[in-house]
Design an enzyme around this catalytic site. Structure first.
Site, PDB file in Angstrom:
ATOM      1  N   THR A 229       1.053  -0.916   0.638  1.00  0.00           N
ATOM      2  CA  THR A 229      -0.068   0.244   0.255  1.00  0.00           C
ATOM      3  C   THR A 229       0.402   1.448  -0.360  1.00  0.00           C
ATOM      4  OG1 THR A 229       0.436   0.299   2.452  1.00  0.00           O
ATOM      5  CG2 THR A 229      -1.601  -1.322   0.979  1.00  0.00           C
ATOM      6  N   ASP A 262      -6.591  -0.903   7.336  1.00  0.00           N
ATOM      7  CA  ASP A 262      -7.307  -1.892   7.870  1.00  0.00           C
ATOM      8  C   ASP A 262      -8.776  -1.961   7.496  1.00  0.00           C
ATOM      9  OD1 ASP A 262      -5.480  -2.242   9.263  1.00  0.00           O
ATOM     10  OD2 ASP A 262      -6.072  -0.945  11.141  1.00  0.00           O
ATOM     11  N   GLY A 297     -11.953   9.088  12.277  1.00  0.00           N
ATOM     12  CA  GLY A 297     -11.620   7.703  12.723  1.00  0.00           C
ATOM     13  C   GLY A 297     -11.246   7.138  12.083  1.00  0.00           C
TER      14      GLY A 297
END
Length: 328
Positions: A229, A262, A297
């Protein structure tokens, strides 16, 4: 992948990993050694790379089961409730009395970059035997088993090896970087790392190899396949001699990169469980991560399948991306 009549039924995404309570601090700069700085605000979110990836996959429509451990405390109860509210099966979450639930302290800078300190707590109580039993019960040839580097290596190894014996495909997100035996890395399909983790594995910066694609090819010599990534630049993947760069679409404003990696892994695992190839899965995962960085978040930023589709349509219409919109 099993089928019911003419309908393809996606395989299960079995996430073995960490569960943390995240404390997110908005700050203008990180303190230097010996310095005290005032922060803007403090917020609490469910987190941990394992829980984040499980929630990201569930929001995208994946059938997700989570294997992990929390403390017998209010933070652990909160994490389990949040997982269940997202549709994640928590039957294999152990509640332990020997350690408190893991904690993560996240400092977020105005440009969206972050620095994270993790106290593993109950995550480091995961043992190999129990993890192997859970994976053996949950995984089959249609499953994707997802792991990260925030649990003890013996438990990680047991989950990888058991998953492979069950015929499952293993997605190993080596974050944070952890030294693993070469024979374990070879079972990863794919091995997912960022540029820092790739450099640690290769022993040289990604830039020194000429291109991220070349770095991915080098990693694919050690694993069944590899993905690197690249933050705002997207991602690259490689399998044998095949590989490609997948650029990230433009965004209006980056609000918070916490948990974007994630979100990427959750998107990747979801599409692999649906039977898509690695190129399609990486392309979708880049889209998912791109939406996530336009929201604040970790889990709070994760999109639904509809959000990802709408973001793509909006770019085609020349509209402002999802920055600033409420998360689902």
């Amino acid at each position: 992948m099993p089928a019911r009549g003419d309908k393809i039924v996606p395989g299960t995404v079995v996430v073995v990993g960490s569960a943390n309570q995240d404390y997110v601090i908005a700050c203008t700069a990180l303190p230097r050694p010996g310095e005290t700085r005032l922060a803007g605000r403090l917020r609490r979110f469910p987190g941990g790379k394992g829980v984040n990836q499980a929630v990201a996959a569930a929001r995208l429509g994946g059938a997700v089961r989570f294997v992990g451990a929390v403390g017998d405390d209010s933070d652990g109860a909160f994490l389990i409730r949040e997982l269940r509210s997202e549709g994640v099966d928590t039957s294999d979450v152990e509640i332990t009395t020997v350690a408190r639930t893991g904690l993560a302290f996240v400092s977020v800078l105005p440009d969206g970059e972050n620095a994270i300190t993790v106290v593993p707590g109950a995550n480091f109580t995961l043992v190999a035997d129990r993890t192997a039993r859970a994976v053996r019960r949950l995984a089959d040839a249609s499953s994707i088993v997802v792991l990260q580097g925030e649990i003890p290596v013996p438990a990680l190894r047991a989950a990888v090896e058991t998953g492979v014996r069950c015929g499952a495909r293993v997605v190993l997100n080596l974050a944070p970087y952890t030294e693993l035996p070469a024979e374990l890395l070879r079972l990863a399909d794919p091995l997912v790392v960022n540029e820092v983790e790739a450099a640690a594995l290769l022993g040289t910066p990604v830039a020194a190899l000429g291109s991220p694609t070349e770095a991915a090819r080098r990693l694919a010599e050690r694993a069944a396949s590899a993905v690197i990534t690249l933050g705002g630049a997207g991602a690259v993947w490689a399998r044998g001699r095949d590989g490609a760069a997948v650029p990230a679409p433009p965004v209006g404003q980056v609000l918070d990169t916490t948990g974007a990696g994630d979100a990427f892994v959750g998107g990747l695992a979801t599409l692999l469980a649906e039977g898509h190839d690695l190129d399609a899965a990486v392309s979708f995962a880049v889209e998912v991560g791109t939406v996530a960085i336009t929201r604040v978040g970790a889990q709070a930023s994760y999109p639904s399948r509809a959000d990802v589709v709408e973001a793509g349509r909006g770019r085609k219409r020349g509209e402002e991306p999802l920055a600033g919109r409420k998360s689902s």
